[in-house]
Design an enzyme around this catalytic site. Structure first.
Site, PDB file in Angstrom:
ATOM      1  N   TYR A 276     -29.427  10.081 -26.669  1.00 53.83           N
ATOM      2  CA  TYR A 276     -30.095   9.290 -25.629  1.00 53.83           C
ATOM      3  C   TYR A 276     -30.366   7.869 -26.102  1.00 53.83           C
ATOM      4  CZ  TYR A 276     -31.221  12.899 -22.133  1.00 53.83           C
ATOM      5  OH  TYR A 276     -31.166  13.839 -21.156  1.00 53.83           O
TER       6      TYR A 276
ATOM      7  N   ASP B 165     -33.447  23.164 -18.624  1.00 60.48           N
ATOM      8  CA  ASP B 165     -33.192  23.403 -17.192  1.00 60.48           C
ATOM      9  C   ASP B 165     -32.753  24.847 -16.968  1.00 60.48           C
ATOM     10  OD1 ASP B 165     -33.843  20.855 -16.352  1.00 60.48           O
ATOM     11  OD2 ASP B 165     -31.973  20.539 -15.251  1.00 60.48           O
TER      12      ASP B 165
ATOM     13  N   ASP C  15     -32.372  19.005 -23.111  1.00 59.79           N
ATOM     14  CA  ASP C  15     -32.381  18.661 -21.686  1.00 59.79           C
ATOM     15  C   ASP C  15     -31.687  19.764 -20.887  1.00 59.79           C
ATOM     16  OD1 ASP C  15     -32.642  16.997 -19.361  1.00 59.79           O
ATOM     17  OD2 ASP C  15     -30.538  16.438 -19.600  1.00 59.79           O
TER      18      ASP C  15
ATOM     19  N   ASP D 288     -23.917  26.292 -27.313  1.00 62.76           N
ATOM     20  CA  ASP D 288     -23.197  27.005 -26.245  1.00 62.76           C
ATOM     21  C   ASP D 288     -23.591  28.477 -26.236  1.00 62.76           C
ATOM     22  OD1 ASP D 288     -21.942  27.270 -28.730  1.00 62.76           O
ATOM     23  OD2 ASP D 288     -19.903  27.316 -27.896  1.00 62.76           O
TER      24      ASP D 288
ATOM     25  N   LYS E 292     -24.903  22.090 -32.799  1.00 59.67           N
ATOM     26  CA  LYS E 292     -23.480  22.427 -32.871  1.00 59.67           C
ATOM     27  C   LYS E 292     -23.003  22.064 -34.273  1.00 59.67           C
ATOM     28  CE  LYS E 292     -20.531  23.159 -30.004  1.00 59.67           C
ATOM     29  NZ  LYS E 292     -19.748  24.421 -29.765  1.00 59.67           N
TER      30      LYS E 292
HETATM   31  C1  IPM Z   1     -35.720  15.408 -18.029  1.00 61.72           C
HETATM   32  C2  IPM Z   1     -34.859  14.539 -17.155  1.00 61.72           C
HETATM   33  C3  IPM Z   1     -34.690  13.199 -17.822  1.00 61.72           C
HETATM   34  C4  IPM Z   1     -33.982  13.408 -19.140  1.00 61.72           C
HETATM   35  C5  IPM Z   1     -33.975  12.139 -16.962  1.00 61.72           C
HETATM   36  C6  IPM Z   1     -34.634  11.968 -15.608  1.00 61.72           C
HETATM   37  C7  IPM Z   1     -33.865  10.832 -17.672  1.00 61.72           C
HETATM   38  O1  IPM Z   1     -33.652  15.173 -16.903  1.00 61.72           O
HETATM   39  O2  IPM Z   1     -36.861  15.014 -18.305  1.00 61.72           O
HETATM   40  O3  IPM Z   1     -35.262  16.476 -18.414  1.00 61.72           O
HETATM   41  O4  IPM Z   1     -32.750  13.534 -19.174  1.00 61.72           O
HETATM   42  O5  IPM Z   1     -34.675  13.472 -20.157  1.00 61.72           O
HETATM   43 MG    MG Z   2     -33.545  17.164 -17.577  1.00 58.47          MG
END
Ligand code: IPM
Ligand code: MG
Length: 368
Positions: free
Chosen positions: A143, A255, A251, A227, A194
């Protein structure tokens, strides 16, 4: 009474302001209890700040975020700002705030509430009782790594570059957060990278192993490729206690873990930095869900993730464990009996609005 605390609220875009309004009601409840008083500042961030100030976050807001005891963030982004220059897109605010506050450890709990076990995309028997903590490194890795950018090659085509980079220090400091958390939980850390492909991952693995051996002999450490971790999360998520990983894998995996719980609308996160000489530790709290522009302004967003983020703020930044636990318990009771916002609706329960969900929660809190 606990000393006066300062707090910056940044509701942002989309459903951010709606869910923040409900979190504010919970803050008022804490204040009325007399256990703490808050000095609250509020400002625009993301698209709302682009509209108001021409940039997604101003220097003044960043400065205020550094001065206050904690920041409660909503969400940023939306189609309205799809065409602004990349440097000032709404998400840039979030990345700048995280980076300038130095909040390197992003704690993303994925917990399945009993009342919601049927809402998971996995079978109930796989997720009942699920309680994972993902610790995502948040201000390093690809990032922020240099070099980065898009350059034009001699033949006129282009080349886009980002760099995955981690130092020993960066790995150790987030590793310590994960090991400390695990020591208070089931005592197991799974470190994810990885290492079969990337040198930064190989270093990550070596540093985590050395750290465990030197400082955390009682915590069990395992390693997993990212993975495979995605596959294992979908296959048998309860095998995990604490997962620690870099920014990008964190990230994505957070999710996935969030989805296992049945609703993104229920998941908070806390992002913490290092303690300074006076013992102050920067804390940044935000729901895992985004700005959900498709449902913004309709009064149907689930406010619980924002409210649970406030609970984490009370716990980690203000040391108000009792209030944090009371809020979490009240959320569970509301989920078990009250109506539901559309994202977690079930047969036999009325579908209620954001405000009504807030009402139900306040009623529970006031009854305690
Ligand atoms: C998160 C989001 C952010 C990230 C974006 C909105 C920049 O996806 O907080 O997970 O990738 O960190
Ligand atoms: Mg995110």
């Amino acid at each position: 009474m606990t000393a006066n605390k300062t707090l910056l609220l940044l509701p942002g875009d989309g459903i951010g302001p709606e869910v923040m309004t409900q979190a504010r009601r919970v803050l008022d409840w804490v204040q009325k209890s007399g256990r703490a008083t808050f000095q609250i500042f509020e400002d625009h961030v993301g698209g709302a700040a682009i509209d108001a100030y021409g940039v997604p976050v101003t220097d003044a807001i960043v400065q205020k975020a550094k001065e206050v005891d904690a920041v409660l963030f909503g969400s940023v982004g939306g189609p309205k700002w799809d065409n602004v220059p990349f440097e000032i897109r709404p998400e840039a605010a979030l990345l700048r705030l995280r980076s300038e506050l130095g909040v390197f450890a992003n704690l993303r709990p994925a917990k399945v509430f009993d009342a919601l076990v049927e809402s998971s995309s996995l079978k109930a028997e796989l997720v009942r009782g699920l309680d994972i903590m993902i610790v995502r490194e948040c201000i390093g890795g690809i990032y922020f790594g240099e070099p980065r950018g898009i350059e034009t090659l001699p033949d006129g085509t282009k080349r886009g570059v980002n760099t995955e980079v981690y130092t020993t220090h960066e790995i150790q400091r987030v590793g310590r957060v994960a090991f400390d958390l695990a020591a208070k939980r089931q005592g197991r850390v799974c470190s994810v990278e990885k290492a079969n492909v990337m040198e930064s991952g190989l270093l990550w693995r070596q540093v985590m192993t050395a750290l465990r051996d030197a400082e955390y002999p009682d915590v069990a450490l395992s390693h997993m490729y990212a993975d495979n971790c995605a596959m294992q999360l979908a296959k048998n998520p309860r095998q995990f206690d604490v997962i620690v990983t870099g920014n990008l894998f964190g990230d994505i995996l957070s999710d996935l873990a969030a989805m296992l719980t049945g609703s993104l609308g229920l998941l908070p996160s806390a992002t913490l930095g290092a303690k300074d000489a006076t013992g102050r530790r920067p804390g940044f709290y935000e729901p895992i869900h985004g700005s959900a522009p498709d449902i913004a302004g309709k009064g149907v967003a689930n406010p619980m993730a924002q409210i649970l983020s406030l609970a984490l703020l009370l716990r980690y930044s203000f040391d108000m464990e009792e209030d944090a636990a009371a809020i979490e318990a009240a959320v569970e009771r509301v989920l078990a009996k009250a109506g539901r916002t559309p994202d977690i609706k079930v047969e036999g329960r009325p579908v209620i609005s954001t405000t009504e969900m807030g009402d139900a929660l306040l009623a529970e809190l006031s009854a305690t």
